[in-house]
Design a protein around this motif. Structure first.
Motif, mmCIF file in Angstrom:
data_model
loop_
_atom_site.group_PDB
_atom_site.id
_atom_site.type_symbol
_atom_site.label_atom_id
_atom_site.label_comp_id
_atom_site.label_asym_id
_atom_site.label_seq_id
_atom_site.Cartn_x
_atom_site.Cartn_y
_atom_site.Cartn_z
ATOM 1 N N GLY A 150 -37.961 103.335 7.234
ATOM 2 C CA GLY A 150 -37.813 102.507 6.935
ATOM 3 C C GLY A 150 -38.209 101.613 7.453
ATOM 4 N N ASP A 151 -37.529 99.866 7.747
ATOM 5 C CA ASP A 151 -37.961 99.208 8.684
ATOM 6 C C ASP A 151 -36.724 98.764 9.985
ATOM 7 O OD1 ASP A 151 -35.667 98.005 7.310
ATOM 8 O OD2 ASP A 151 -36.243 96.382 7.020
ATOM 9 N N LYS A 152 -35.812 99.984 10.022
ATOM 10 C CA LYS A 152 -34.506 100.346 10.973
ATOM 11 C C LYS A 152 -35.527 100.862 12.355
ATOM 12 C CE LYS A 152 -31.297 99.364 7.668
ATOM 13 N NZ LYS A 152 -30.385 100.144 6.930
ATOM 14 N N LEU A 153 -35.089 100.704 13.299
ATOM 15 C CA LEU A 153 -34.338 101.331 14.706
ATOM 16 C C LEU A 153 -34.169 102.881 14.356
ATOM 17 C CD1 LEU A 153 -36.359 101.680 17.146
ATOM 18 C CD2 LEU A 153 -34.324 100.730 18.172
ATOM 19 N N LEU A 154 -34.498 104.214 14.354
ATOM 20 C CA LEU A 154 -33.851 105.473 15.059
ATOM 21 C C LEU A 154 -33.723 105.196 15.955
ATOM 22 C CD1 LEU A 154 -32.806 108.014 13.019
ATOM 23 C CD2 LEU A 154 -35.110 108.614 13.017
ATOM 24 N N ARG A 155 -35.045 105.877 17.090
ATOM 25 C CA ARG A 155 -34.598 106.151 18.098
ATOM 26 C C ARG A 155 -35.266 104.990 19.171
ATOM 27 N NH1 ARG A 155 -36.283 111.948 20.786
ATOM 28 N NH2 ARG A 155 -37.872 111.100 21.059
ATOM 29 N N PRO A 156 -34.985 104.376 20.060
ATOM 30 C CA PRO A 156 -35.496 103.244 20.812
ATOM 31 C C PRO A 156 -37.336 104.472 21.856
ATOM 32 C CG PRO A 156 -34.089 103.719 21.584
ATOM 33 C CD PRO A 156 -33.416 104.310 20.507
ATOM 34 N N GLU A 157 -37.499 104.102 22.222
ATOM 35 C CA GLU A 157 -38.462 104.765 23.409
ATOM 36 C C GLU A 157 -38.290 104.387 24.132
ATOM 37 O OE1 GLU A 157 -43.091 105.133 22.086
ATOM 38 O OE2 GLU A 157 -42.372 102.879 22.864
ATOM 39 N N GLU A 158 -38.251 105.707 24.862
ATOM 40 C CA GLU A 158 -37.759 105.429 26.924
ATOM 41 C C GLU A 158 -38.920 104.993 26.892
ATOM 42 O OE1 GLU A 158 -34.453 108.601 27.402
ATOM 43 O OE2 GLU A 158 -33.821 108.596 26.031
ATOM 44 N N VAL A 159 -39.536 104.679 28.215
ATOM 45 C CA VAL A 159 -40.280 104.227 28.981
ATOM 46 C C VAL A 159 -40.088 103.815 30.687
ATOM 47 C CG1 VAL A 159 -41.379 103.143 26.866
ATOM 48 C CG2 VAL A 159 -39.551 101.347 28.067
ATOM 49 N N VAL A 160 -40.875 103.490 31.250
ATOM 50 C CA VAL A 160 -40.928 103.583 32.592
ATOM 51 C C VAL A 160 -41.710 102.156 32.459
ATOM 52 C CG1 VAL A 160 -42.113 103.843 34.898
ATOM 53 C CG2 VAL A 160 -40.897 105.368 33.309
ATOM 54 N N ILE A 161 -41.068 100.698 33.692
ATOM 55 C CA ILE A 161 -41.881 99.584 33.070
ATOM 56 C C ILE A 161 -42.121 99.190 34.215
ATOM 57 C CG2 ILE A 161 -40.573 99.093 30.870
ATOM 58 C CD1 ILE A 161 -39.559 97.232 32.804
ATOM 59 N N SER A 162 -43.283 98.398 35.117
ATOM 60 C CA SER A 162 -43.729 97.753 35.833
ATOM 61 C C SER A 162 -42.892 96.726 36.471
ATOM 62 C CB SER A 162 -45.370 97.710 35.568
ATOM 63 O OG SER A 162 -45.789 98.019 35.751
ATOM 64 N N ARG A 163 -43.497 96.188 37.094
ATOM 65 C CA ARG A 163 -41.694 95.374 37.748
ATOM 66 C C ARG A 163 -42.517 94.651 38.906
ATOM 67 N NH1 ARG A 163 -37.949 92.429 35.360
ATOM 68 N NH2 ARG A 163 -37.560 91.542 37.075
#
Length: 167
Positions: A150-163
């Motif tokens: 629905g409109d609720k987060l079930l599982r966040p996306e696990e990501v690698v980010i650039s810094r």
């Protein structure tokens, strides 16, 4: 007090005692009947709850069993060696699509792809340095896809980010 009066008093007391015994026995019988009725009601409520949970889970379980059948078919086909690498890749993609369809039927959807890190929907598990300031906080790689219901987060996306590293 005369003997007659004493006998009358004893008879009255005896009668009242018998009445009290009868009332106590009736109250005990009523308590047992209430207890049996409560136990029957509790058992009926438990059965209703168990059946309700089963009926609520049944569509999902049937979908999972269909997916299980597809996995078995895929495994048997691999063991028999009847598939080329292209057919294996297509069949594997079919299994993924079938599983995502199962999730869609439960209102579970993959998160929309995003280029920029958002703490509300992403979980940064690793950072890679970049010399480009425009790449700061950009998603470098998705490790695990995020899902919503629905409109609720079930599982966040696990990501690698650039810094961005300041020089």
């Amino acid at each position: 007090m005369s003997e007659t009066q004493t006998l009358d008093a004893i008879r009255r007391l005896s009668h009242e005692l018998a009445e009290l015994r009868k009332m106590t026995a009736d109250a005990a019988a009523n308590d047992r009947a209430r207890e049996r009725a409560f136990d029957a009601l509790y058992d009926e409520l438990k059965q209703y709850k168990d059946d309700f949970v089963f009926q609520a889970e049944k569509p999902l379980l049937l979908d999972l069993l269909l997916f299980y059948d597809s996995l078995n078919w895929f495994q048997e086909s691999l063991v028999k060696g009847e598939m080329s690498m292209d057919v294996i890749a297509d069949s594997y993609q079919y299994l993924i699509d079938e599983f995502v369809e199962l999730l869609y039927r439960r209102d579970v959807n993959p998160m929309e792809r995003s280029e920029t890190f958002d703490r509300k929907t992403h979980k940064a598990v690793k950072m890679v340095p970049t010399d480009d300031p425009a790449e700061d906080q950009k998603i470098h790689q998705v490790l695990k896809r995020g899902f919503t219901r629905g409109d609720k987060l079930l599982r966040p996306e696990e990501v690698v980010i650039s810094r961005h590293r300041k020089s």
